[in-house]
Design an enzyme around this catalytic site. Structure first.
Site, short mmCIF file in Angstrom:
data_model
loop_
_atom_site.label_atom_id
_atom_site.label_comp_id
_atom_site.label_asym_id
_atom_site.label_seq_id
_atom_site.Cartn_x
_atom_site.Cartn_y
_atom_site.Cartn_z
N LYS A 127 0.87 -1.18 0.00
CA LYS A 127 0.00 0.00 0.00
C LYS A 127 0.90 1.23 0.00
CE LYS A 127 -3.81 1.93 2.80
NZ LYS A 127 -4.58 1.74 4.07
N SER A 137 -9.47 1.75 3.32
CA SER A 137 -8.64 2.56 2.44
C SER A 137 -7.64 1.74 1.63
CB SER A 137 -7.88 3.59 3.27
OG SER A 137 -6.99 2.94 4.16
N SER A 147 -9.46 -0.67 7.57
CA SER A 147 -8.96 -0.48 6.21
C SER A 147 -8.23 -1.67 5.61
CB SER A 147 -8.04 0.75 6.16
OG SER A 147 -8.80 1.92 6.17
#
Lengths: 515, 111, 499
Positions: free
Chosen positions: A83, A158, A182
């Site tokens: 990420k 997210s 997330s």
């Protein structure tokens, strides 16, 4: 396992074995993923940054080392994605924000360094909601990421770039971060396994901070065993993170393997009433509740003792979270002032520093980030602190107490991971409250710092549903054991892994759609 | 130096005004536009209305939580380690001059 | 700078001052507060920085154990209560010299509270109550470019160096100090002086004020005599010399008295002290001060010193200055006044070291407070800055005691030492300063004096023995002071006075 299709749909554990057995080279595996990224990511939008040359070079180095007979770890040569919140030396790192566009960090996050040292190959950095604020990845400053199950839908957030990448076969596995859900929620809505470790068990050094007291990095994978393997690779004490727990890395992969044997005799499972139980079904889709009920029944069938557990303070998790996280974020994001790195706007000689800072932050941050900064600034203000931030921290204690008393009676707590399946892109963008509701089930574990895993439990309307398993602090192994049991039982009943079903839905039919 | 927070009562829930949002934006160094102010004032009022529910909790005798596993005295020995090379330090700077970070003129007092 | 000022003595006829000090001390640790960067002073800009002290995204702080121990030791030396539970807090504000957008400090849970420091001033003891001692991090340094004076106002832009950012900084805060009256300015100075002595004795900081190791914010307020309430205070920031501490209080008292005399209110504000004029000027008004939005630093865990840790540190404390003074006063057999002279001259350590090097306390005191003080004063430097060591002073005193040189020759030898010609013995040798013994040269000089002054010689022979002084002077003149006057007198008597 010779075709690209096989490589990009197999588990990381299987890839690891094939690499160790010499059936595949890391370059072959890496190239297969890079090819699929080139072909498909135009549609999916999982990655913000891919450096094919660097990936192939790293893969080649592992192959060469293996050819020389060097001692390599089990993950050597296995590709992975990070990420974009994870700081990577020399590799662009933006946290999904314009304010960091073009920044190439001079250092590696501890987990990035550990994965590098383990010989994994970085495919690229995945898209995310800006500074990890969001549940749909629509708050990315850069691009939309689509759910491989249905490209009109959100991939969760997210960590939506990581979830979409793994589900779409653009990475065998990926690292996500979880502040209020997330990792778990995007894993749930894309049919993946996602684990949020005990707070303090994976180093936060080099994770661009959203909410320091809640942020944890963890694995997003196709199987429970993969999650355990990736978790083990990044876990462990880090002297650079003062909140890092100084205890041995837990034995997780072994728990997953044991769990997959399907014996849960004596395991006490608590179904949380406040998370979709009787009288608390508002906002929960019937299909989600049905799949979760079936999963609970499966656990019972494997010998688990199931009971209802009430955790009344969980009702306050959402308001507490939306005070604590924005408060900490307002402070964590103050460093983005255009002085040392990143964007600087309006520095044309006519403006003073305060004006340039304000313009830089205005132009560099998206609306959700600004909303949360303003909310957090408010909650920390003199005169409001006690009523908001202070009160929220105490509510956190109440939530922790609910967990603690539950552990007297049960070994794990279970719930849906998210009240709904993936919603359509754009449908909640203008309604922050509706967006926040997606985190309803994941917030309690975040606030208490306890481990929680999301494991697929079937489809509703053709879209994946996630099942959440929460355990006491440091008992991450229980999450893996129960999740692996459920996964094995469902795969056996279904005759294949849930993700295999993806081929007949979204991505295959929309592969050539214009991006 | 004042070491105790004032205990003034927060605004009634949902009453975050446009002016207050403007003040908070300034405090946060966000040059928000008029349109954003209108938008945020409405949205934040709704959010504040939701989060104000924390006030319902009975927290008498409850201490705030900060870490899942309580820890204290995490420290490192006082040993100097190599710093970053200066060219690396300044590489990301939006503006640099004389080996320092360059910023526009500062109004206000010297700190 | 056209403030109206009231005469200082007149201020005290109508007003009672209250002072307070917040003193920042940079600790002398090897590495910074939250990272491993070096703290060496004077390095090239931005060469002592890393992801942590630059506030790069993702970096995290880790507490320097030595800085915590130093803070606790300062607290113990000031008689503070050491907290069993202490936390860091974030002080949020925007300024280019704070790289994280907040300063990591302590707020409502400091490491040390409720101490005191007794200050001796002109035979009276003032107890200064210490509110708190806490640890925080220093800021970077801004350099203002394009203005005429290098100051912020009128500058075109500024340049930032983060070498100093993150150096451990201890803040020592007094409670308000009433009751000093006319002595308030001196008490402020004496407090900082004593604090500095304590910090030196603890070895926690080099306390070089000229390098900014120690900076005080000086609060001053006035209230009408007899008033139950204290007046509105001003805070003069970053006063960085002992003399300036005293002057800033004096100036603020005179300025505030004029404001109050005019029937106006003193504005609560920060002010800046100007060395050149000895005056202060207005900074930002505190009423518009930023809301710092303090909250506990979530990236750090609490510091919870246990009894064993605290008592271990207490047991290892060095002798503190007040105790040391009392002991030395007794050992040296000095009166309070004599001791006070030494202390006020900043010569205690020098005298003590000189005694340790073999001089008698009387000689050591005589040299440092006499000849050396005069020379330091003449060249406008501190005693400690003179290029002479206590060992050399002890050696010089020894040469006098042994009769190798007399006082006058010793002063010439000191000239040589201060000029860098070597130690006292070497200078005596190289400059040929040794007292002449019963040598042929001296005999010749004595006889030449008798022959050259027959009238005087006759007077002595005739019984006017006191006239011998003129002959001694003549000998001293021809030997350019190298002879020992007593020896010369004896030799003259042998020749002129029948026994």
């Amino acid at each position: 396992m010779t075709t690209t299709e096989n490589i990009t749909s197999s588990s990381a554990a299987d890839l690891s074995q094939a690499l160790q057995a010499g059936e595949l080279s890391s370059v072959e595996v890496t190239r297969a993923y890079l090819d699929r990224i080139a072909a498909t990511d135009g549609t999916i939008g999982a990655y913000l940054h891919v450096d094919a040359d660097a990936a192939l070079e790293a893969a080649g180095a592992v192959d060469a080392a293996r050819a020389r007979g060097e001692e390599l770890g089990p993950l050597a040569g296995v590709p992975m994605a990070l990420k974009d919140v994870v700081v990577t030396e020399g590799v662009p790192t933006t946290s999904g924000s314009k304010i960091l566009e073009g920044w190439r960090p001079p250092y590696d996050a501890t987990l990035a360094a550990r994965l590098k040292a383990a010989g994994t190959v970085l495919l690229g950095k995945t898209n995310m909601d800006e500074f990890a604020m969001g549940s749909s990845t629509e708050n990315s400053a850069y691009k939309v990421t689509r759910n491989p199950w249905d490209t009109d839908r959100i991939p969760g957030g997210s960590s939506g770039g990581s979830s979409a990448a793994v589900a779409a076969g653009l990475a065998p596995w990926a690292i996500g971060t979880d502040t209020g859900g997330s990792i778990r929620q995007p894993a749930a809505v894309t049919g993946l396994v996602g684990h949020k470790p005990t707070y303090g068990s994976v180093s936060r050094y080099g994770l661009i901070a959203f909410s320091s007291s809640l942020d944890q990095a963890g694995p997003m994978t196709r199987t429970v065993l993969d999650a355990a393997l990736l978790h083990e690779a990044v876990a462990g004490h880090d002297p650079l993170d003062s909140t890092s727990i100084d205890s041995p890395v837990p034995v997780l992969a072994e728990s997953a393997r044991r769990g997959a044997e399907g014996d849960l005799a004596g395991l006490r499972v608590g179904v949380v009433t406040e998370l979709g139980g009787d009288g608390h079904t508002d906002g929960y889709e019937p299909g989600v509740l049905a799949r979760v009920a079936e999963a609970v029944a499966l656990l019972e069938g494997m010998g688990a003792e199931v009971r209802q557990v009430s955790c009344p303070a969980f009702d306050l998790a959402l308001p507490a979270y939306y005070l604590i996280a924005p408060s900490e974020a307002s402070s964590n994001l103050a460093r983005f002032d255009g002085v040392r790195y990143g964007l600087r706007a309006g520095d044309d000689g006519s403006r003073d520093l305060d004006e340039v800072m304000a313009l830089t932050r205005e132009q560099g941050f998206g609306p959700e980030v600004k909303r949360r900064i303003i909310l957090g600034t408010y909650a920390l203000s003199s005169g409001y602190y006690d009523a908001y931030y202070g009160q929220a921290q105490k509510v956190r204690t109440l939530i922790t107490r609910d967990f603690t008393s539950a552990w007297d009676d049960v070994d794990v707590l279970v719930s849906p991971t998210s009240p709904t399946v993936a919603w359509t892109l754009g449908s909640r963008v203008d309604d922050p409250i509706a967006m926040y509701a997606a985190d309803l089930c994941t917030l309690p574990a975040s606030l208490a710092g306890v481990p929680a895993i999301s494991v697929p439990c079937g489809l509703s309307d053709g879209l994946p549903v996630g099942f959440q398993i929460m355990a006491p602090a440091l008992a991450d192994d229980r999450c893996y054991r129960v999740a692996a049991a459920l996964e094995a039982a469902q795969d056996a009943a279904r005759g294949h892994a849930l993700l295999a079903g993806i081929a007949t839905t979204g991505i295959a039919t929309k592969e050539n759609a214009p991006s | 130096m004042e070491f105790h927070r004032s205990m003034s009562t927060p605004s009634p829930k949902g009453q975050l005004t446009r002016d207050e949002v403007a003040h908070l934006a300034h405090l946060s160094r966000l040059a928000v536009s008029d349109e954003e102010l209108d938008l945020f004032a409405g949205q934040l009022a709704a959010v504040l209305d939701a989060v104000a529910q924390v006030g319902k909790a009975d927290v008498a005798d409850v201490t705030p939580t900060t870490h899942a596993v309580p820890m204290t005295n995490v420290m490192r020995p006082d040993v100097a380690r190599p710093s970053l090379p200066r060219d690396v330090v300044l590489a990301g700077a939006p503006a640099a001059e004389d080996d320092r970070f360059r910023v526009p003129r500062i109004l206000g007092e010297e700190a | 700078m056209s403030d109206t000022l009231v005469d200082f003595d007149e201020v005290l006829t109508r007003y009672e001052p209250v002072i307070g000090l917040e003193t920042h001390v940079e600790l002398g640790t090897e590495s910074k507060m939250f990272c491993g960067c070096s703290t060496t002073f004077g390095a090239e800009p931005n060469t002592q920085t890393c992801p942590v002290c630059l506030g790069l995204p993702g970096s995290l702080p880790v507490v320097n154990a030595e800085a915590i121990e130093s803070t606790i030791r300062i607290g113990l030396a000031l008689g503070c209560r050491i907290a069993s539970w202490s936390r860091f807090a974030r002080k949020n504000y925007f300024y280019p010299d704070i790289p994280k957008g907040f300063q990591t400090s302590q707020y409502d849970e400091p490491l040390c509270t409720a101490g005191h420091l007794d200050i001796e001033l002109d035979g009276e003891t003032y107890r200064v109550e210490i509110e708190r001692v806490h640890i925080e991090e220093d800021t970077g340094k801004n350099l203002h470019v394009g203005g005429s004076t290098g100051r912020i106002h009128g500058a075109d832009h500024s340049l930032v160096d983060y070498n100093r950012a993150g150096i451990p900084l201890v803040e020592i805060v007094t409670r308000p100090i009433p009751g000093a009256g006319a002595k308030a300015p001196e008490l402020a100075r004496a407090y900082v002086t004593e604090l500095r002595e304590i910090l030196l004795a603890l070895g926690v900081s080099e306390v070089r004020m000229e390098q900014g190791n120690l900076r005080s914010d000086v609060n001053t307020s006035l209230a009408p005599i007899g008033s139950l309430d204290w007046g509105t205070r001003t805070e003069t920031k970053n006063v960085n010399s002992l003399r300036s501490v005293e002057r800033s209080v004096r100036f603020e008292m005179r300025r505030q008295a004029a404001v109050l005399d005019a029937g106006e209110r003193v504005v609560q504000e920060t002010r800046h002290f100007h060395e050149d004029t000895g005056s202060t000027s207005s900074g930002r008004s505190k009423e518009e001060a930023t809301d710092y939005r303090y909250f506990p630093e979530p990236d750090l865990v609490p510091i919870a010193p246990d009894e064993e840790w605290i008592e271990g540190l207490r047991a290892a404390l060095p002798e503190l200055p007040a105790a040391r003074r009392a002991r030395l006063k007794q050992e040296w057999g000095l009166s309070d006044t004599e001791m006070a002279w030494i202390v006020n001259a900043g010569a205690l350590g020098l005298v003590s070291d000189t005694v340790a090097a073999g001089a008698t306390p009387a000689d050591a005191r005589k040299w440092w407070l006499g000849e050396l003080a005069r020379r330091a004063n003449d060249s406008g430097v501190e005693l400690t800055e003179l290029p002479v060591t206590p060992q050399q002073v002890a050696e010089l005193a020894g040469l006098v005691t042994a009769g190798t040189v007399n006082d006058q020759l010793a002063r010439q030898a000191l000239d040589g030492v201060l000029a860098g010609e070597g130690g006292p013995a070497a200078v005596v040798e190289s400059r040929g300063l040794a007292v002449m013994g019963d040598s042929d040269e001296l005999v010749a000089a004595v006889e030449a004096a008798i022959e050259g002054n027959p009238d005087v010689a006759d007077k002595v022979r005739g019984g006017k023995v006191q006239a011998i002084g003129a002959l001694v002077g003549a000998v001293m003149k021809t030997t350019r002071g190298k002879a020992d006057a007593a020896t010369v007198k004896r030799m003259l008597e042998e020749r002129l006075v029948s026994s």
